[in-house]
Write a protein that holds these residues in place. Structure first.
Motif, PDB file in Angstrom:
ATOM      1  N   GLU A 165      35.976  34.449  52.101  1.00  0.00           N
ATOM      2  CA  GLU A 165      36.034  35.327  53.267  1.00  0.00           C
ATOM      3  C   GLU A 165      36.549  34.610  54.521  1.00  0.00           C
ATOM      4  O   GLU A 165      37.123  35.229  55.390  1.00  0.00           O
ATOM      5  N   ARG A 166      36.316  33.315  54.604  1.00  0.00           N
ATOM      6  CA  ARG A 166      36.599  32.607  55.858  1.00  0.00           C
ATOM      7  C   ARG A 166      37.863  31.762  55.859  1.00  0.00           C
ATOM      8  O   ARG A 166      38.427  31.521  56.917  1.00  0.00           O
ATOM      9  N   PHE A 167      38.285  31.265  54.700  1.00  0.00           N
ATOM     10  CA  PHE A 167      39.411  30.332  54.655  1.00  0.00           C
ATOM     11  C   PHE A 167      40.626  30.976  53.995  1.00  0.00           C
ATOM     12  O   PHE A 167      40.504  31.542  52.907  1.00  0.00           O
ATOM     13  N   PRO A 168      41.793  30.860  54.605  1.00  0.00           N
ATOM     14  CA  PRO A 168      43.010  31.374  53.962  1.00  0.00           C
ATOM     15  C   PRO A 168      43.276  30.647  52.642  1.00  0.00           C
ATOM     16  O   PRO A 168      42.973  29.458  52.492  1.00  0.00           O
ATOM     17  N   GLN A 169      43.851  31.369  51.684  1.00  0.00           N
ATOM     18  CA  GLN A 169      44.141  30.802  50.367  1.00  0.00           C
ATOM     19  C   GLN A 169      44.979  29.534  50.484  1.00  0.00           C
ATOM     20  O   GLN A 169      44.757  28.562  49.760  1.00  0.00           O
ATOM     21  N   LYS A 170      45.940  29.531  51.395  1.00  0.00           N
ATOM     22  CA  LYS A 170      46.816  28.367  51.573  1.00  0.00           C
ATOM     23  C   LYS A 170      45.997  27.122  51.944  1.00  0.00           C
ATOM     24  O   LYS A 170      46.274  26.020  51.469  1.00  0.00           O
ATOM     25  N   GLN A 171      44.974  27.303  52.782  1.00  0.00           N
ATOM     26  CA  GLN A 171      44.157  26.167  53.205  1.00  0.00           C
ATOM     27  C   GLN A 171      43.209  25.717  52.096  1.00  0.00           C
ATOM     28  O   GLN A 171      42.967  24.517  51.933  1.00  0.00           O
ATOM     29  N   ILE A 172      42.692  26.647  51.325  1.00  0.00           N
ATOM     30  CA  ILE A 172      41.849  26.269  50.181  1.00  0.00           C
ATOM     31  C   ILE A 172      42.683  25.459  49.193  1.00  0.00           C
ATOM     32  O   ILE A 172      42.252  24.405  48.712  1.00  0.00           O
ATOM     33  N   ALA A 173      43.899  25.933  48.919  1.00  0.00           N
ATOM     34  CA  ALA A 173      44.788  25.224  47.994  1.00  0.00           C
ATOM     35  C   ALA A 173      45.088  23.814  48.508  1.00  0.00           C
ATOM     36  O   ALA A 173      45.061  22.845  47.740  1.00  0.00           O
ATOM     37  N   SER A 174      45.354  23.695  49.805  1.00  0.00           N
ATOM     38  CA  SER A 174      45.633  22.384  50.395  1.00  0.00           C
ATOM     39  C   SER A 174      44.446  21.443  50.209  1.00  0.00           C
ATOM     40  O   SER A 174      44.610  20.278  49.843  1.00  0.00           O
ATOM     41  N   TYR A 175      43.251  21.943  50.442  1.00  0.00           N
ATOM     42  CA  TYR A 175      42.038  21.134  50.266  1.00  0.00           C
ATOM     43  C   TYR A 175      41.907  20.665  48.818  1.00  0.00           C
ATOM     44  O   TYR A 175      41.508  19.534  48.550  1.00  0.00           O
ATOM     45  N   LEU A 176      42.253  21.549  47.878  1.00  0.00           N
ATOM     46  CA  LEU A 176      42.125  21.234  46.449  1.00  0.00           C
ATOM     47  C   LEU A 176      43.271  20.379  45.922  1.00  0.00           C
ATOM     48  O   LEU A 176      43.203  19.870  44.802  1.00  0.00           O
ATOM     49  N   GLY A 177      44.349  20.263  46.718  1.00  0.00           N
ATOM     50  CA  GLY A 177      45.492  19.470  46.277  1.00  0.00           C
ATOM     51  C   GLY A 177      46.387  20.213  45.302  1.00  0.00           C
ATOM     52  O   GLY A 177      47.014  19.597  44.438  1.00  0.00           O
ATOM     53  N   ILE A 178      46.432  21.536  45.427  1.00  0.00           N
ATOM     54  CA  ILE A 178      47.271  22.372  44.567  1.00  0.00           C
ATOM     55  C   ILE A 178      48.067  23.337  45.444  1.00  0.00           C
ATOM     56  O   ILE A 178      47.797  23.465  46.638  1.00  0.00           O
ATOM     57  N   THR A 179      49.021  24.034  44.846  1.00  0.00           N
ATOM     58  CA  THR A 179      49.798  25.011  45.613  1.00  0.00           C
ATOM     59  C   THR A 179      49.038  26.335  45.679  1.00  0.00           C
ATOM     60  O   THR A 179      48.198  26.626  44.807  1.00  0.00           O
ATOM     61  N   PRO A 180      49.325  27.165  46.689  1.00  0.00           N
ATOM     62  CA  PRO A 180      48.692  28.491  46.748  1.00  0.00           C
ATOM     63  C   PRO A 180      48.994  29.334  45.509  1.00  0.00           C
ATOM     64  O   PRO A 180      48.127  30.088  45.043  1.00  0.00           O
ATOM     65  N   GLU A 181      50.190  29.180  44.960  1.00  0.00           N
ATOM     66  CA  GLU A 181      50.558  29.928  43.767  1.00  0.00           C
ATOM     67  C   GLU A 181      49.690  29.521  42.571  1.00  0.00           C
ATOM     68  O   GLU A 181      49.238  30.368  41.796  1.00  0.00           O
ATOM     69  N   PHE A 182      49.465  28.214  42.439  1.00  0.00           N
ATOM     70  CA  PHE A 182      48.626  27.736  41.340  1.00  0.00           C
ATOM     71  C   PHE A 182      47.188  28.221  41.519  1.00  0.00           C
ATOM     72  O   PHE A 182      46.528  28.609  40.551  1.00  0.00           O
ATOM     73  N   LEU A 183      46.711  28.226  42.770  1.00  0.00           N
ATOM     74  CA  LEU A 183      45.357  28.724  43.036  1.00  0.00           C
ATOM     75  C   LEU A 183      45.252  30.197  42.657  1.00  0.00           C
ATOM     76  O   LEU A 183      44.255  30.615  42.064  1.00  0.00           O
ATOM     77  N   SER A 184      46.271  30.972  42.965  1.00  0.00           N
ATOM     78  CA  SER A 184      46.274  32.393  42.615  1.00  0.00           C
ATOM     79  C   SER A 184      46.194  32.566  41.096  1.00  0.00           C
ATOM     80  O   SER A 184      45.412  33.388  40.588  1.00  0.00           O
ATOM     81  N   LYS A 185      46.977  31.791  40.360  1.00  0.00           N
ATOM     82  CA  LYS A 185      46.933  31.851  38.887  1.00  0.00           C
ATOM     83  C   LYS A 185      45.558  31.431  38.367  1.00  0.00           C
ATOM     84  O   LYS A 185      45.021  32.041  37.431  1.00  0.00           O
ATOM     85  N   LEU A 186      44.993  30.402  38.979  1.00  0.00           N
ATOM     86  CA  LEU A 186      43.673  29.909  38.586  1.00  0.00           C
ATOM     87  C   LEU A 186      42.616  30.987  38.805  1.00  0.00           C
ATOM     88  O   LEU A 186      41.788  31.251  37.922  1.00  0.00           O
ATOM     89  N   ARG A 187      42.668  31.651  39.949  1.00  0.00           N
ATOM     90  CA  ARG A 187      41.718  32.735  40.237  1.00  0.00           C
ATOM     91  C   ARG A 187      41.864  33.869  39.221  1.00  0.00           C
ATOM     92  O   ARG A 187      40.863  34.444  38.783  1.00  0.00           O
ATOM     93  N   ASN A 188      43.104  34.205  38.874  1.00  0.00           N
ATOM     94  CA  ASN A 188      43.343  35.273  37.894  1.00  0.00           C
ATOM     95  C   ASN A 188      42.763  34.902  36.531  1.00  0.00           C
ATOM     96  O   ASN A 188      42.182  35.748  35.848  1.00  0.00           O
ATOM     97  N   LYS A 189      42.927  33.641  36.121  1.00  0.00           N
ATOM     98  CA  LYS A 189      42.381  33.195  34.832  1.00  0.00           C
ATOM     99  C   LYS A 189      40.858  33.242  34.847  1.00  0.00           C
ATOM    100  O   LYS A 189      40.228  33.607  33.850  1.00  0.00           O
ATOM    101  N   ILE A 190      40.257  32.886  35.977  1.00  0.00           N
ATOM    102  CA  ILE A 190      38.805  32.923  36.101  1.00  0.00           C
ATOM    103  C   ILE A 190      38.332  34.379  36.037  1.00  0.00           C
ATOM    104  O   ILE A 190      37.380  34.709  35.331  1.00  0.00           O
ATOM    105  N   ALA A 191      39.029  35.263  36.770  1.00  0.00           N
ATOM    106  CA  ALA A 191      38.669  36.684  36.786  1.00  0.00           C
ATOM    107  C   ALA A 191      38.800  37.325  35.411  1.00  0.00           C
ATOM    108  O   ALA A 191      37.993  38.193  35.041  1.00  0.00           O
ATOM    109  N   SER A 192      39.808  36.906  34.628  1.00  0.00           N
ATOM    110  CA  SER A 192      40.008  37.497  33.299  1.00  0.00           C
ATOM    111  C   SER A 192      39.130  36.842  32.228  1.00  0.00           C
ATOM    112  O   SER A 192      39.131  37.283  31.073  1.00  0.00           O
ATOM    113  N   GLY A 193      38.429  35.777  32.586  1.00  0.00           N
ATOM    114  CA  GLY A 193      37.535  35.119  31.643  1.00  0.00           C
ATOM    115  C   GLY A 193      38.196  34.029  30.829  1.00  0.00           C
ATOM    116  O   GLY A 193      37.562  33.437  29.950  1.00  0.00           O
ATOM    117  N   GLU A 194      39.474  33.737  31.095  1.00  0.00           N
ATOM    118  CA  GLU A 194      40.160  32.648  30.357  1.00  0.00           C
ATOM    119  C   GLU A 194      39.535  31.293  30.680  1.00  0.00           C
ATOM    120  O   GLU A 194      39.526  30.403  29.846  1.00  0.00           O
TER     121      GLU A 194
END
Length: 196
Positions: A165-194
């Motif tokens: 709710e508080r941090f933009p996806q781009k900043q979360i990705a930067s903190y994690l050392g990944i791209t925003p696109e990769f974070l989006s894919k990661l979230r989708n895999k988590i949501a789908s149960g992969e």
């Protein structure tokens, strides 16, 4: 000004008498920071320890290619500073920026030295704070070297449960050392149960 949040934070490590609290709070400066306003930029000297009473700050480094590398988020009840600059009086290497409207209490380095003289137990408090910051950085470095992006993201969500709710996806990705696109894919895999 309500000093209860900072007194509560300090009371986790030391016990203060009323006069010590009064002296300490007399050295603090209250400041409001607008969203996207900086309290520190590279090249400036970090002259304050900053305690967040409301809002959120991010501390980051920008590399020679203009890519941001977020070192941390400081929310309510957290401290923010460029430890290197603050303790060496050398130019900062980091940015500290508000990512939302924030209210902070700051203590200047000269006043911190006075505080150590008048209330020596504050040296213990700031030593413990420094130790905890060092340990957290060491754990994060180890995690970045030895964990998958999914593991880092899971631990990030546990550390910052309100992050979505508080941090933009781009900043979360930067903190994690990944791209925003990769974070989006990661979230989708988590949501789908992969990935669990």
């Amino acid at each position: 000004m309500n000093y209860q949040p900072i007194i509560k934070n300090i009371s986790k490590h030391i016990t203060l008498a009323t006069k010590e609290i009064e002296y300490f709070t007399s050295l603090l400066q209250y400041k409001t920071i607008k969203r996207k306003e900086f309290i520190l930029r590279p090249g400036e000297i970090c002259r304050h320890e900053t305690f967040v009473t409301k809002g959120c700050l991010r501390t980051y480094h920008m590399d020679e290619n203009g890519i941001e590398h977020i070192l941390g988020f400081s929310i309510e009840d957290w401290w923010a500073e460029d430890l290197y600059s603050f303790h060496t009086n050398k130019p900062a290497r980091l940015f500290i920026e508000a990512i939302e409207y924030s209210e902070v209490l700051q203590i200047e380095k000269t006043n911190l030295e006075k505080l150590y003289e008048e209330v020596p137990k504050f040296e213990r408090f700031f030593r413990l704070s420094f130790q905890n910051a060092y340990i957290a950085q060491q754990e994060r470095l180890t995690l970045n070297l030895s964990s998958t992006a999914a593991e880092r993201y899971d631990l990030f969500k546990k550390k910052y449960p309100y992050s979505e709710e508080r941090f933009p996806q781009k900043q979360i990705a930067s903190y994690l050392g990944i791209t925003p696109e990769f974070l989006s894919k990661l979230r989708n895999k988590i949501a789908s149960g992969e990935i669990s």
